[in-house]
Design a protein around this motif. Structure first.
Motif, PDB file in Angstrom:
ATOM      1  N   HIS A  32       0.803  -1.221   0.000  1.00 19.91           N
ATOM      2  CA  HIS A  32       0.000   0.000   0.000  1.00 19.91           C
ATOM      3  C   HIS A  32       0.842   1.281   0.000  1.00 19.91           C
ATOM      4  O   HIS A  32       0.289   2.384   0.013  1.00 19.91           O
ATOM      5  N   PRO A  34       2.952   4.454  -1.244  1.00 16.59           N
ATOM      6  CA  PRO A  34       2.906   5.275  -2.464  1.00 16.59           C
ATOM      7  C   PRO A  34       4.268   5.299  -3.142  1.00 16.59           C
ATOM      8  O   PRO A  34       5.258   4.763  -2.617  1.00 16.59           O
ATOM      9  N   GLU A  35       4.325   5.934  -4.307  1.00 22.25           N
ATOM     10  CA  GLU A  35       5.622   6.123  -4.933  1.00 22.25           C
ATOM     11  C   GLU A  35       6.449   7.100  -4.108  1.00 22.25           C
ATOM     12  O   GLU A  35       5.908   7.956  -3.407  1.00 22.25           O
ATOM     13  N   LEU A 116       6.869  14.234   1.254  1.00 21.80           N
ATOM     14  CA  LEU A 116       5.808  13.270   1.557  1.00 21.80           C
ATOM     15  C   LEU A 116       5.735  13.057   3.062  1.00 21.80           C
ATOM     16  O   LEU A 116       6.750  12.765   3.708  1.00 21.80           O
ATOM     17  N   LEU A 118       4.150  10.452   5.476  1.00 24.29           N
ATOM     18  CA  LEU A 118       3.528   9.132   5.529  1.00 24.29           C
ATOM     19  C   LEU A 118       2.992   8.946   6.945  1.00 24.29           C
ATOM     20  O   LEU A 118       3.755   8.829   7.909  1.00 24.29           O
ATOM     21  N   ARG A 181       2.497  16.489   0.321  1.00 27.12           N
ATOM     22  CA  ARG A 181       1.563  15.399   0.094  1.00 27.12           C
ATOM     23  C   ARG A 181       1.474  14.568   1.374  1.00 27.12           C
ATOM     24  O   ARG A 181       2.501  14.264   2.007  1.00 27.12           O
ATOM     25  N   VAL A 183      -0.001  10.965   2.828  1.00 27.92           N
ATOM     26  CA  VAL A 183      -0.611   9.669   2.550  1.00 27.92           C
ATOM     27  C   VAL A 183      -0.754   8.928   3.875  1.00 27.92           C
ATOM     28  O   VAL A 183       0.232   8.674   4.565  1.00 27.92           O
ATOM     29  N   GLU A 251      -4.290  11.906   1.126  1.00 31.23           N
ATOM     30  CA  GLU A 251      -4.887  10.653   0.665  1.00 31.23           C
ATOM     31  C   GLU A 251      -5.011   9.687   1.838  1.00 31.23           C
ATOM     32  O   GLU A 251      -4.186   9.710   2.758  1.00 31.23           O
ATOM     33  N   ARG A 253      -5.558   5.544   2.800  1.00 30.32           N
ATOM     34  CA  ARG A 253      -5.546   4.169   2.311  1.00 30.32           C
ATOM     35  C   ARG A 253      -5.750   3.201   3.483  1.00 30.32           C
ATOM     36  O   ARG A 253      -4.966   3.190   4.434  1.00 30.32           O
TER      37      ARG A 253
END
Length: 428
Positions: A32, A34-35, A116, A118, A181, A183, A251, A253
């Motif tokens: 799961h 992300p890049e 990012l 996380l 970003r 996630v 985002e 998930r």
């Protein structure tokens, strides 16, 4: 298969372990991710699974430039190399959790659109990520948590209140990370898997309001500090709502849910030749009452072959509540699973061929050392032979004392995952 006590106990424990493995971050998280971003990777997290999730990120990205901080419950940390783990108190927050939350929020400063964040979120995050808003103190938050835990409020209601007392929950953490970003990888421990409820949704919009939080406290007549009541009444700054531009790059998930764990158990039971009926992943209500309902279904299977004939397995998940009413004797021990199970035992009344295991998949039922317990056809008889009164134990919320005396508690230790409660009823 011939069903005796030894076989039934072993089968239930095996199926409980299957559910836990189905939600193990070490097996499921990597798929799961992300890049990788152009900029930095900041890993933050909160919950009973936060540390093992961080370790899984490090294993999946061995050469990535990772840094960050996660907070987990005492006794739930695992070794990590690049992401710091802090332990704190659950279910009532402490100073270690407050300090960790403050540091996590500070990590969101100065990020760019190339970075990012996380976010590793799991059950227990609400208490572990405690950062009082405005002029509130940790003592205020602790008082509210204790009042809500004893009130009978649902997890959705409790977390609505928590979001409106926090400087980091209810989307405030993601808003602070803008324009990076964000996630979120989440393990759900709440009925319905609502993102804003899991750990009180630090990285997702909050659809609830200060007024709703006030109404919840009033509904349960929860006694809270004057500063808390004033904070909710003033409603100075609402939590970020759906459509807030600061959360446009956030985002969410879901990597593990109660339903996934239930389906894994059902599949294993089927492979064993044991038909399974999933009653739902979001059963709520007073613990002892739900236990009574499940016992009624089990007796229907035994007597009428409905809703399916024996042998069979009844499966359910969700999160019940235990309401401590005024006048209840103090000193009772036990979590919602052992209380639900004792309610089941009393209502099943020693029905032959009926066994049940109920437990929290995080390995901790309430604040005791057990994940849950098991009921057998002779539980009530053995309890009475030991001088115990099952009905008195139930009314005084001392389910742990009864099951521990019988040697029927289920002890796993911290499982490092958490997809809420699992209830298994085997009818032979």
């Amino acid at each position: 298969m011939t069903w005796d006590d030894t076989t039934a106990r072993a089968t239930l424990r095996r199926l409980f372990d299957i559910a836990i493995r189905a939600a193990d971050p070490r097996a499921i998280l990597a798929a799961h991710l992300p890049e990788r971003p152009k900029g930095r990777v900041i890993v933050i997290g909160a919950g009973k699974s936060a540390s093992v999730m961080a370790a899984a990120v490090e294993e999946a990205w061995p050469d990535a430039d990772l840094s960050g901080l996660v907070v987990t419950r005492y006794g739930h940390a695992v070794p990590t190399r690049r992401i710091e783990t802090v332990e704190a108190s659950h279910p009532v927050p402490d100073a270690a959790g407050e300090a960790a939350a403050r540091r996590i929020l500070a990590l969101m400063q100065g990020l760019t659109a190339d970075d990012l964040v996380l976010a590793l979120i799991s059950g227990g995050g609400s208490a572990l990520l405690a950062l009082p808003d405005g002029g509130l103190t940790l003592t205020d938050k602790q008082a509210v948590n204790r009042a809500l835990l004893a009130s009978g409020a649902t997890i959705q209601e409790m977390n609505c209140v928590r979001r409106h007392l926090s400087a980091i929950k209810g989307g405030r953490l993601a808003a602070a990370a803008h324009p990076a970003r964000v996630v979120t990888l989440a393990i759900s421990d709440v009925p319905g898997d609502e993102p804003s409820v899991i750990a009180s949704g630090p990285t997702v919009p909050d659809p609830t309001t200060f007024a709703e939080a006030q109404a919840i406290l009033a509904r349960y007549e929860a006694e809270v500090p004057a500063a808390v009541a004033a904070h909710l009444a003033d409603a100075v700054e609402e939590t970020p709502k759906p459509g807030d531009p600061r959360l446009a790059r956030a985002e969410f998930r879901m990597i593990a849910t109660p339903q996934m764990a239930l389906e894994a158990v059902a599949a294993e039971a089927k492979a064993m030749g044991l038909p399974a009926l999933l009653l739902g992943d979001a059963l709520e209500g007073e613990a002892a009452v739900l236990g009574t309902v499940l016992a009624g279904i089990a007796r229907s299977v035994r007597s009428h072959g409905h809703p399916l004939p024996a042998p069979c397995l009844l499966l359910s998940g969700g999160e019940t509540t235990v309401t401590i009413r005024p006048g209840t004797p103090k000193g009772g021990r036990g979590g919602r699973n052992s209380e639900c199970l004792l309610g089941f035992a009393v209502a099943a009344a020693g029905a032959p061929g009926v066994w049940a295991l109920m437990g929290d998949t995080d390995g901790i039922d309430g604040s005791e050392d057990n994940a849950g317990a098991i009921v057998t056809p002779d539980t009530l008889a053995r309890a009475r032979a030991a001088g115990l009164d099952p009905r008195l134990s139930l009314s005084s919320h001392d389910s742990y004392g009864l099951f521990a005396s019988l040697g029927d508690t289920i002890v796993t230790g911290p499982t490092l995952t958490n997809v809420n409660d699992l209830r298994l009823v085997l009818i032979a």
